[in-house]
Design a protein around this motif. Sequence first.
Motif, mmCIF file in Angstrom:
data_model
loop_
_atom_site.group_PDB
_atom_site.id
_atom_site.type_symbol
_atom_site.label_atom_id
_atom_site.label_comp_id
_atom_site.label_asym_id
_atom_site.label_seq_id
_atom_site.Cartn_x
_atom_site.Cartn_y
_atom_site.Cartn_z
ATOM 1 N N ARG A 89 101.682 -14.742 -57.676
ATOM 2 C CA ARG A 89 101.014 -15.323 -58.836
ATOM 3 C C ARG A 89 100.947 -16.839 -58.654
ATOM 4 N NH1 ARG A 89 103.564 -13.774 -63.731
ATOM 5 N NH2 ARG A 89 103.198 -15.779 -64.689
ATOM 6 N N LEU A 90 100.228 -17.500 -59.556
ATOM 7 C CA LEU A 90 100.220 -18.965 -59.568
ATOM 8 C C LEU A 90 100.186 -19.415 -61.024
ATOM 9 C CD1 LEU A 90 100.078 -21.648 -57.953
ATOM 10 C CD2 LEU A 90 97.587 -21.497 -58.127
ATOM 11 N N ASP A 91 101.209 -20.190 -61.429
ATOM 12 C CA ASP A 91 101.303 -20.641 -62.820
ATOM 13 C C ASP A 91 100.888 -22.088 -63.001
ATOM 14 O OD1 ASP A 91 102.790 -18.297 -64.268
ATOM 15 O OD2 ASP A 91 103.807 -18.578 -62.351
ATOM 16 N N ALA A 92 101.012 -22.889 -61.954
ATOM 17 C CA ALA A 92 100.623 -24.302 -62.109
ATOM 18 C C ALA A 92 100.227 -24.900 -60.770
ATOM 19 C CB ALA A 92 101.754 -25.110 -62.721
ATOM 20 N N LEU A 93 99.251 -25.782 -60.851
ATOM 21 C CA LEU A 93 98.826 -26.596 -59.708
ATOM 22 C C LEU A 93 99.202 -28.034 -60.022
ATOM 23 C CD1 LEU A 93 97.026 -27.355 -57.185
ATOM 24 C CD2 LEU A 93 95.122 -27.519 -58.831
ATOM 25 N N VAL A 94 99.955 -28.671 -59.135
ATOM 26 C CA VAL A 94 100.199 -30.112 -59.285
ATOM 27 C C VAL A 94 99.329 -30.815 -58.243
ATOM 28 C CG1 VAL A 94 101.865 -31.999 -59.266
ATOM 29 C CG2 VAL A 94 102.550 -29.744 -60.141
ATOM 30 N N HIS A 134 93.309 -17.921 -60.677
ATOM 31 C CA HIS A 134 94.705 -17.472 -60.790
ATOM 32 C C HIS A 134 95.363 -18.066 -62.034
ATOM 33 C CE1 HIS A 134 94.213 -15.843 -56.800
ATOM 34 N NE2 HIS A 134 93.723 -17.016 -56.425
ATOM 35 N N LEU A 135 95.038 -19.311 -62.341
ATOM 36 C CA LEU A 135 95.624 -19.961 -63.524
ATOM 37 C C LEU A 135 95.109 -19.324 -64.804
ATOM 38 C CD1 LEU A 135 95.454 -23.681 -62.306
ATOM 39 C CD2 LEU A 135 97.422 -22.131 -62.264
ATOM 40 N N LEU A 136 93.890 -18.826 -64.776
ATOM 41 C CA LEU A 136 93.366 -18.100 -65.945
ATOM 42 C C LEU A 136 94.132 -16.782 -66.122
ATOM 43 C CD1 LEU A 136 89.592 -18.947 -65.505
ATOM 44 C CD2 LEU A 136 90.971 -19.478 -67.539
ATOM 45 N N ASP A 137 94.479 -16.144 -65.006
ATOM 46 C CA ASP A 137 95.262 -14.896 -65.077
ATOM 47 C C ASP A 137 96.617 -15.124 -65.724
ATOM 48 O OD1 ASP A 137 93.321 -13.420 -63.856
ATOM 49 O OD2 ASP A 137 94.280 -13.385 -61.874
ATOM 50 N N THR A 138 97.257 -16.253 -65.391
ATOM 51 C CA THR A 138 98.634 -16.488 -65.866
ATOM 52 C C THR A 138 98.671 -17.387 -67.097
ATOM 53 O OG1 THR A 138 98.790 -18.361 -64.320
ATOM 54 C CG2 THR A 138 99.682 -16.247 -63.568
ATOM 55 N N ARG A 139 97.531 -17.833 -67.583
ATOM 56 C CA ARG A 139 97.468 -18.846 -68.644
ATOM 57 C C ARG A 139 98.367 -20.023 -68.253
ATOM 58 N NH1 ARG A 139 94.935 -16.466 -73.033
ATOM 59 N NH2 ARG A 139 95.876 -17.710 -74.662
ATOM 60 N N GLY A 140 98.021 -20.585 -67.093
ATOM 61 C CA GLY A 140 98.865 -21.585 -66.449
ATOM 62 C C GLY A 140 98.469 -23.014 -66.774
ATOM 63 N N ALA A 141 98.711 -23.913 -65.815
ATOM 64 C CA ALA A 141 98.505 -25.347 -66.078
ATOM 65 C C ALA A 141 98.032 -26.076 -64.823
ATOM 66 C CB ALA A 141 99.803 -25.972 -66.566
ATOM 67 N N VAL A 142 97.260 -27.139 -65.062
ATOM 68 C CA VAL A 142 96.866 -28.057 -63.987
ATOM 69 C C VAL A 142 97.469 -29.416 -64.321
ATOM 70 C CG1 VAL A 142 94.956 -29.261 -62.851
ATOM 71 C CG2 VAL A 142 94.651 -26.891 -63.616
ATOM 72 N N VAL A 143 98.228 -29.962 -63.367
ATOM 73 C CA VAL A 143 98.757 -31.320 -63.534
ATOM 74 C C VAL A 143 97.995 -32.231 -62.584
ATOM 75 C CG1 VAL A 143 100.779 -32.811 -63.325
ATOM 76 C CG2 VAL A 143 101.056 -30.436 -64.082
ATOM 77 N N GLN A 144 97.333 -33.226 -63.152
ATOM 78 C CA GLN A 144 96.556 -34.170 -62.351
ATOM 79 C C GLN A 144 97.360 -35.455 -62.224
ATOM 80 O OE1 GLN A 144 94.070 -32.522 -61.141
ATOM 81 N NE2 GLN A 144 92.263 -32.708 -62.382
ATOM 82 N N VAL A 145 97.784 -35.791 -60.997
ATOM 83 C CA VAL A 145 98.499 -37.058 -60.829
ATOM 84 C C VAL A 145 97.448 -38.153 -60.664
ATOM 85 C CG1 VAL A 145 100.188 -38.362 -59.512
ATOM 86 C CG2 VAL A 145 100.514 -35.901 -59.887
ATOM 87 N N SER A 146 97.227 -38.862 -61.750
ATOM 88 C CA SER A 146 96.221 -39.915 -61.780
ATOM 89 C C SER A 146 96.934 -41.259 -61.612
ATOM 90 C CB SER A 146 95.445 -39.813 -63.096
ATOM 91 O OG SER A 146 94.510 -40.833 -63.203
ATOM 92 N N SER A 147 96.642 -42.239 -62.446
ATOM 93 C CA SER A 147 97.220 -43.578 -62.260
ATOM 94 C C SER A 147 96.857 -44.454 -63.458
ATOM 95 C CB SER A 147 96.632 -44.193 -60.995
ATOM 96 O OG SER A 147 96.950 -45.567 -60.907
ATOM 97 N N THR A 148 97.603 -45.538 -63.625
ATOM 98 C CA THR A 148 97.166 -46.554 -64.587
ATOM 99 C C THR A 148 95.810 -47.126 -64.166
ATOM 100 O OG1 THR A 148 98.522 -48.130 -63.370
ATOM 101 C CG2 THR A 148 99.450 -47.284 -65.413
ATOM 102 N N ALA A 149 95.480 -46.973 -62.880
ATOM 103 C CA ALA A 149 94.156 -47.422 -62.399
ATOM 104 C C ALA A 149 93.026 -46.620 -63.032
ATOM 105 C CB ALA A 149 94.080 -47.326 -60.879
ATOM 106 N N ALA A 150 93.356 -45.507 -63.698
ATOM 107 C CA ALA A 150 92.335 -44.735 -64.415
ATOM 108 C C ALA A 150 92.064 -45.335 -65.787
ATOM 109 C CB ALA A 150 92.789 -43.288 -64.578
#
Length: 253
Positions: A89-94, A134-150
């Motif tokens: 399974r996959l619950d989160a993408l970092v 896969h994240l829709l299957d598990t009702r998971g999460a996406v973590v986007q490592v952005s920046s103060t530059a955003a």
Amino acid sequence: MNSTDSVEPRHLLEGKVVLVTGASSGIGREVALALSGAGARVAIGARRIDRLAALVDDAPGDVLPLQLDVTDSASVQRAVTETVAHFGRLDALVNNAGLMQSGLILGADVREWQRMIDTNLLGSMYAVHAALPHLLDTRGAVVQVSSTAARSASLGSGVYAATKFGISAFSESLRQEVTRRGVRVIVIQPGFVDTELTSHITDPTMQAAAADIAASMRTLRPEDIAEAIVYALSQPDHVSVNEILVRPTDQVQ
Ligand code: NDP
């Protein structure tokens, strides 16, 4: 009372499977260790497979090393497929892999622009595209490592900031598309963190400026960002922590 009260840190993410890109150094490495420490099973991706092997030895839990180049959509798809094949399974993408090559616009080597856009922006989009079913299957999460530059661009950071502004736009659109289907989108915006990030700057003036900034303050440690990510990922299902901004106390801008 929320569901994280009185839960041992070791068990906060028990049963969860997380894929971390850019796990061979800096923030990604510490995120993988923290997630593993919180009980998650973690797939770790990057190009430097030797660094990933060392991380497998250091992690307290079950960790799967995957050679991954986020600029190659087939490589990203393979990493997601292998994660699901291995852990089921996959619950989160970092989405953490990133590159910063600061420099002025006038006279820039545009190959550096291409690399930053391919890695930071397109690479993170490829990862969302591959992981989302896969994240829709598990009702998971996406973590986007952005920046103060955003949040605000500065002199010499135009293209890097453009990639991080782009991540903000993509993440908000993604959030609106999937939040009612239970997938949470979390954007992390770190200030200055002590990592290898500035080592890829080829412009000597920009390299010196980055060293001066680092010397002028108590910078964040990668562990500080890892803690924020574990916090966001361990909230109850109905709580969506959409944005976390973490600066060093000494950082003014
Ligand atoms: P590091 O340089 O230590 O880590 C970058 C990671 O990205 C490495 O693991 C590297 O692995 C990976 N990476 C780079 N290119 C690719 C690629 N093509 N395919 C797969 N992996 C890749 O820097 P940080 O830990 O600081 O950076 C992590 C993230 O944090 C980046 O997105 C950065 O923009 C962001 N960030 C960092 C801040 C800071 O001050 N350090 C502040 C704000 C945001 P490998 O080379 O082995 O492939």
